[in-house]
Write a protein that holds these residues in place. Structure first.
Motif, short mmCIF file in Angstrom:
data_model
loop_
_atom_site.label_atom_id
_atom_site.label_comp_id
_atom_site.label_asym_id
_atom_site.label_seq_id
_atom_site.Cartn_x
_atom_site.Cartn_y
_atom_site.Cartn_z
N PRO A 38 0.82 -1.22 0.00
CA PRO A 38 0.00 0.00 0.00
C PRO A 38 0.85 1.26 0.00
O PRO A 38 2.00 1.27 0.45
CB PRO A 38 -0.84 -0.13 1.27
CG PRO A 38 -0.05 -1.04 2.15
CD PRO A 38 0.64 -2.00 1.23
N LEU A 39 0.25 2.37 -0.48
CA LEU A 39 0.95 3.63 -0.66
C LEU A 39 0.11 4.79 -0.16
O LEU A 39 -1.11 4.70 -0.05
CB LEU A 39 1.25 3.87 -2.15
CG LEU A 39 2.05 2.83 -2.92
CD1 LEU A 39 1.92 3.07 -4.41
CD2 LEU A 39 3.52 2.87 -2.49
N THR A 40 0.78 5.90 0.10
CA THR A 40 0.09 7.18 0.25
C THR A 40 0.60 8.11 -0.84
O THR A 40 1.79 8.12 -1.17
CB THR A 40 0.36 7.82 1.62
OG1 THR A 40 1.78 7.98 1.81
CG2 THR A 40 -0.20 6.98 2.75
N LEU A 41 -0.30 8.89 -1.41
CA LEU A 41 0.04 9.89 -2.42
C LEU A 41 -0.34 11.25 -1.88
O LEU A 41 -1.50 11.51 -1.56
CB LEU A 41 -0.73 9.62 -3.72
CG LEU A 41 -0.69 10.72 -4.79
CD1 LEU A 41 0.74 10.98 -5.27
CD2 LEU A 41 -1.60 10.37 -5.96
N ALA A 42 0.64 12.12 -1.77
CA ALA A 42 0.41 13.47 -1.26
C ALA A 42 0.37 14.46 -2.43
O ALA A 42 1.20 14.41 -3.33
CB ALA A 42 1.52 13.88 -0.29
N THR A 43 -0.61 15.35 -2.38
CA THR A 43 -0.78 16.34 -3.45
C THR A 43 -1.37 17.60 -2.87
O THR A 43 -1.99 17.58 -1.80
CB THR A 43 -1.70 15.79 -4.55
OG1 THR A 43 -1.77 16.73 -5.63
CG2 THR A 43 -3.11 15.53 -4.02
N ALA A 44 -1.16 18.71 -3.57
CA ALA A 44 -1.89 19.93 -3.20
C ALA A 44 -3.38 19.69 -3.43
O ALA A 44 -3.78 18.75 -4.12
CB ALA A 44 -1.39 21.10 -4.05
N ARG A 66 -3.11 -0.64 -2.55
CA ARG A 66 -4.08 0.45 -2.46
C ARG A 66 -3.39 1.76 -2.12
O ARG A 66 -2.45 1.81 -1.33
CB ARG A 66 -5.14 0.14 -1.41
CG ARG A 66 -6.06 -1.02 -1.78
CD ARG A 66 -7.15 -1.21 -0.75
NE ARG A 66 -8.00 -0.03 -0.65
CZ ARG A 66 -9.03 0.22 -1.47
NH1 ARG A 66 -9.33 -0.64 -2.43
NH2 ARG A 66 -9.76 1.30 -1.32
N VAL A 67 -3.91 2.82 -2.72
CA VAL A 67 -3.36 4.16 -2.52
C VAL A 67 -4.32 4.98 -1.67
O VAL A 67 -5.52 5.03 -1.94
CB VAL A 67 -3.14 4.87 -3.87
CG1 VAL A 67 -2.58 6.28 -3.64
CG2 VAL A 67 -2.20 4.07 -4.74
N THR A 68 -3.79 5.62 -0.66
CA THR A 68 -4.54 6.59 0.13
C THR A 68 -4.14 7.98 -0.32
O THR A 68 -2.95 8.31 -0.32
CB THR A 68 -4.24 6.42 1.63
OG1 THR A 68 -4.64 5.11 2.05
CG2 THR A 68 -4.99 7.47 2.44
N LEU A 69 -5.12 8.78 -0.71
CA LEU A 69 -4.86 10.14 -1.17
C LEU A 69 -4.83 11.09 0.02
O LEU A 69 -5.76 11.12 0.82
CB LEU A 69 -5.94 10.57 -2.17
CG LEU A 69 -5.84 11.99 -2.71
CD1 LEU A 69 -4.57 12.17 -3.54
CD2 LEU A 69 -7.07 12.33 -3.56
N VAL A 70 -3.77 11.88 0.11
CA VAL A 70 -3.65 12.90 1.16
C VAL A 70 -3.62 14.26 0.46
O VAL A 70 -2.66 14.58 -0.25
CB VAL A 70 -2.38 12.72 2.00
CG1 VAL A 70 -2.28 13.81 3.06
CG2 VAL A 70 -2.37 11.33 2.65
N GLU A 71 -4.68 15.04 0.64
CA GLU A 71 -4.74 16.37 0.04
C GLU A 71 -4.21 17.40 1.03
O GLU A 71 -4.73 17.55 2.14
CB GLU A 71 -6.17 16.71 -0.36
CG GLU A 71 -6.68 15.92 -1.55
CD GLU A 71 -7.98 16.50 -2.10
OE1 GLU A 71 -8.01 17.73 -2.36
OE2 GLU A 71 -8.93 15.73 -2.25
N LEU A 72 -3.18 18.11 0.62
CA LEU A 72 -2.59 19.19 1.40
C LEU A 72 -3.26 20.50 0.98
O LEU A 72 -4.12 20.52 0.12
CB LEU A 72 -1.08 19.19 1.17
CG LEU A 72 -0.38 17.87 1.57
CD1 LEU A 72 1.10 17.92 1.24
CD2 LEU A 72 -0.60 17.55 3.04
N PRO A 73 -2.87 21.64 1.55
CA PRO A 73 -3.54 22.90 1.20
C PRO A 73 -3.43 23.24 -0.29
O PRO A 73 -2.53 22.78 -0.99
CB PRO A 73 -2.81 23.93 2.06
CG PRO A 73 -2.27 23.15 3.21
CD PRO A 73 -1.90 21.81 2.64
N ASP A 74 -4.36 24.10 -0.76
CA ASP A 74 -4.33 24.54 -2.16
C ASP A 74 -3.07 25.36 -2.45
O ASP A 74 -2.55 25.33 -3.56
CB ASP A 74 -5.56 25.40 -2.48
CG ASP A 74 -6.85 24.61 -2.37
OD1 ASP A 74 -6.78 23.36 -2.37
OD2 ASP A 74 -7.92 25.24 -2.27
N SER A 75 -2.60 26.12 -1.47
CA SER A 75 -1.45 26.98 -1.67
C SER A 75 -0.19 26.17 -1.89
O SER A 75 0.14 25.26 -1.12
CB SER A 75 -1.26 27.89 -0.44
OG SER A 75 0.02 28.47 -0.44
N ALA A 76 0.56 26.52 -2.95
CA ALA A 76 1.81 25.83 -3.23
C ALA A 76 2.80 25.99 -2.08
O ALA A 76 3.52 25.05 -1.72
CB ALA A 76 2.42 26.36 -4.53
#
Length: 423
Positions: A38-44, A66-76
């Motif tokens: 399993p993985l985590t994917l970090a993205t804005a 399986r991938v868990t999506l981690v959404e970080l803030p919209d700001s770069a």
């Protein structure tokens, strides 16, 4: 998360995607064993909610990875800060695969935070040529291009048609139309992204590049910004604020705020990324059917956009590096890249998609965007990119706000960048 609600609606589409992916030219290791899990994917923040359904398609066919999506803030800037904090911690951290801004690749690679990747595992020759360079550092591939971008000049084609004028191709034409035409139609003239954050670095770099200047040399250490071209570029933007054809409110704009102003029918011209064309053209928008897009203007003709987009990188301490590479191959495969455009309104890295008649019919800006990407220039490559960008933001903001003249600001920026390069 937003993507869960879209999963059912996207089932049939995603089955087709996965079938195409299996048959695609994305090379993955189908051998057994090492590095799978399993993985985590970090993205804005995913502003269009497209990424979750794509990962749902992966999870459906890769239950052991399986991938868990981690959404970080919209700001770069905030996303960078959270990723950097996690990666500095060593060990495994929270994130296995990182969707990083193209200009973080050098910094993350130099710090040892991301691992080099084998070139022959990914179909790099199928990508638009400039985007591959953004994924390299010191001659090695440290990431894989995922989406690309280039700044465009969006404009109200209905207003210009009524006035009988063509879209501006030079700064002088842009300035004239912003002064003379916009007020007649109750509009502000021109805006970009001028709040002190990464977007201001982009807008400043585009102004400098369009005037024929640079900020750093190709090696990332030699400071080249103290030039007539830089003074001209920053001066153009500062003059717009001072004279009012760039509204003062634009000093508070990021991508979304400037997009909303344009979409609400408040601007004649807007510099932004291509997703704004798709969003502002959607049903219910006040400017739907009234938008055109052309390359950014420059002093004497077409200007130079900054190359935008993001790359997929693997944490140097990722738990399952083989699964991480397989996921990246999936996300950059031709069928999924098509969905990146059609579902996410994000420019794909696959060159062939820009010449697909059905896509060009649906996204008429694609030929213009392709030209802009092929002629775009990267932001300064530096192992200290975050510090370089912060210096650009602070100094240019002072120039735009009238606290320093462009000439003084450019000299100050040269000194600050030299101090960063000497560290």
């Amino acid at each position: 998360m937003r993507w869960i609600h879209a999963a059912g609606r996207g089932l049939l589409v995603l089955v087709v995607i996965m079938a195409g992916y299996v048959a695609s030219d994305a090379r993955v290791d189908e051998g057994g064993g090492g590095g799978r899990g399993p993985l985590t994917l970090a993205t804005a923040g995913d502003l269009t909610g497209y990424l979750g359904p794509l990962l749902w398609g992966w999870n459906r066919t890769h239950p052991g990875e399986r991938v868990t999506l981690v959404e970080l803030p919209d700001s770069a800037d905030e996303t960078h800060a959270q990723m950097a904090t996690d990666l500095r911690g060593g060990d495994r951290g929270r994130f296995d695969v990182l969707n990083i801004d193209v200009d973080w690749t050098s910094e993350f690679a130099a710090a040892g935070w991301i691992r080099p990747l084998p070139r022959d595992r990914f179909p790099l020759k199928s990508f638009l040529p400039p985007v591959v360079d953004t994924a390299t550092y010191d001659g090695r591939l440290y990431a894989v291009p995922y989406v690309t971008n280039a700044g465009l000049l969006l404009y109200r084609k209905d207003v210009l048609a009524e006035e009988g004028v063509r879209p501006p191709r030079t700064w002088a034409e842009l300035e004239h139309d912003a002064k003379a035409i916009a007020p007649k139609h109750g509009l502000a003239g021109y805006a970009g992204q001028f709040l002190p954050y990464e977007g201001l670095t982009v807008n400043a770099a585009e102004a400098v590049y369009s005037a024929g200047g640079t900020i750093l040399g190709a090696d990332g250490t030699r400071v080249t910004v103290d030039s007539a071209a830089a003074r001209e570029g920053i001066g153009f933007l500062a003059r717009g604020i001072r004279e009012g054809w760039i509204p003062g409110q634009a000093l508070t704009y990021k991508e979304e705020e400037s997009k909303q102003a344009f979409q609400d029918g408040k601007l004649l011209f807007l510099r932004n990324w291509s997703y704004v064309y798709a969003v502002a053209s959607a049903r219910g928008s006040k400017v739907a059917g009234k938008i055109g897009a052309v390359p950014l203007p420059g002093p004497h003709g077409p200007g130079t956009s900054v190359l935008g987009g993001s790359n997929l990188a693997v944490n140097a301490h990722a738990r399952h590096p083989d699964s991480a590479a397989r996921l990246i191959a999936y996300l950059t495969s031709a069928p999924v890249q098509r969905q990146v455009l059609t579902r996410g309104s994000l420019p794909p890295v696959r060159a062939a998609l820009y010449e697909d008649p059905a896509l060009v019919c649906r996204f008429p800006y694609l030929p213009t965007l392709r030209t802009a990407v092929l002629t775009a220039a990267p932001r300064p490559k530096s192992a200290h990119y975050d510090q370089v960008s912060l210096a650009v933001q602070a100094v240019v903001q002072d120039a735009l706000a009238g606290r320093e003249t462009p000439a003084v600001a450019v000299r100050r920026l040269a000194r600050e960048l030299a101090a960063i390069s000497d560290r």
